[in-house]
Write a protein that holds these residues in place. Structure first.
Motif, mmCIF file in Angstrom:
data_model
loop_
_atom_site.group_PDB
_atom_site.id
_atom_site.type_symbol
_atom_site.label_atom_id
_atom_site.label_comp_id
_atom_site.label_asym_id
_atom_site.label_seq_id
_atom_site.Cartn_x
_atom_site.Cartn_y
_atom_site.Cartn_z
ATOM 1 N N VAL A 192 -0.098 12.638 4.916
ATOM 2 C CA VAL A 192 -0.453 12.117 3.528
ATOM 3 C C VAL A 192 -0.026 10.527 3.104
ATOM 4 O O VAL A 192 -0.666 10.160 2.331
ATOM 5 C CB VAL A 192 0.582 13.182 2.558
ATOM 6 N N ILE A 193 0.959 10.194 3.774
ATOM 7 C CA ILE A 193 1.337 8.752 3.475
ATOM 8 C C ILE A 193 0.376 7.913 4.102
ATOM 9 O O ILE A 193 -0.052 6.805 3.644
ATOM 10 C CB ILE A 193 2.744 8.549 4.065
ATOM 11 N N ASP A 194 -0.061 8.287 5.349
ATOM 12 C CA ASP A 194 -1.083 7.375 6.165
ATOM 13 C C ASP A 194 -2.354 7.678 5.076
ATOM 14 O O ASP A 194 -3.103 6.272 5.279
ATOM 15 C CB ASP A 194 -1.577 7.976 7.383
ATOM 16 N N LYS A 195 -2.731 8.540 4.741
ATOM 17 C CA LYS A 195 -3.845 8.511 3.816
ATOM 18 C C LYS A 195 -3.708 7.620 2.675
ATOM 19 O O LYS A 195 -4.777 7.139 2.138
ATOM 20 C CB LYS A 195 -4.150 9.985 3.135
ATOM 21 N N MET A 196 -2.559 7.578 2.065
ATOM 22 C CA MET A 196 -2.473 6.618 0.976
ATOM 23 C C MET A 196 -2.526 5.108 1.236
ATOM 24 O O MET A 196 -3.381 4.590 0.396
ATOM 25 C CB MET A 196 -0.681 6.607 0.404
ATOM 26 N N ALA A 197 -2.459 4.744 2.473
ATOM 27 C CA ALA A 197 -2.771 3.408 2.963
ATOM 28 C C ALA A 197 -4.346 3.161 3.095
ATOM 29 O O ALA A 197 -4.702 2.220 3.218
ATOM 30 C CB ALA A 197 -2.118 3.169 4.252
ATOM 31 N N THR A 198 -5.126 4.323 3.070
ATOM 32 C CA THR A 198 -6.577 4.091 3.021
ATOM 33 C C THR A 198 -7.268 3.851 2.042
ATOM 34 O O THR A 198 -8.508 3.448 1.651
ATOM 35 C CB THR A 198 -7.236 5.248 3.906
#
Length: 168
Positions: A136-142
């Motif tokens: 979820v945190i990685d998705k924020m960065a996209t």
């Protein structure tokens, strides 16, 4: 005190943090106080920099800055490192200015670690880590970002916290 587990329910999905009550007692108690008061419900992640970190806890969905309690002592010298998936207290250039804002490291950010007691080397206090939902945190960065009055990397899609709770 056992290490508190915090569940964040966001518009992108859920993640859990485990806080380190032993190595970061001040930051942990402060964060738990904000969570139990319902402070993070309705806040946004307002600064997300791919390859660096995702920051939240300062503004509501209407982009109003939330009032906070008094700043806490910086615990950056606790031995915890700003590694991928760790959560740390955000602050201003004042070493002991952290209140409610926090960030989650997307990568190892050793330059944020405590080096010494100088202004440049003091660092940012890590007080926990993501134990579930790092995707979820990685998705924020996209999500594409823009520069505005809130941040140099404000997500163009609102990333809101629906609810934050202490689950254990």
């Amino acid at each position: 005190m056992a290490n508190p587990i915090i569940l964040f329910e966001t518009t992108l999905g859920n993640f859990k943090l485990e806080l380190d009550a032993e190595k970061a007692p001040i930051s942990t108690a402060n964060f738990v106080d904000y969570v139990t008061a319902g402070f993070y419900t309705g806040t946004i992640f307002h600064r997300v920099i791919a390859g660096f970190m995702a920051q939240g806890g300062g503004f509501d969905v209407a982009k109003r800055q939330k009032p906070t309690k008094a700043p806490i002592q910086n615990e950056a010298a606790n031995g915890l490192k700003n590694l991928r998936g760790t959560v740390a207290m955000a602050r201003t250039s004042d070493l002991h200015s952290a209140t409610a804002q926090f960030f989650i490291n997307l990568v190892d950010n050793d330059f944020l670690d405590h080096q010494d007691t100088s202004q440049q080397g003091y660092g940012y206090a890590v007080f926990g880590k993501v134990i579930e939902g790092m995707e979820v945190i990685d998705k924020m960065a996209t999500i594409p970002t823009i520069q505005n009055q809130f941040s140099e990397a404000f997500p163009q899609q609102t990333i809101a916290v629906r609810k934050a709770t202490v689950v254990s």
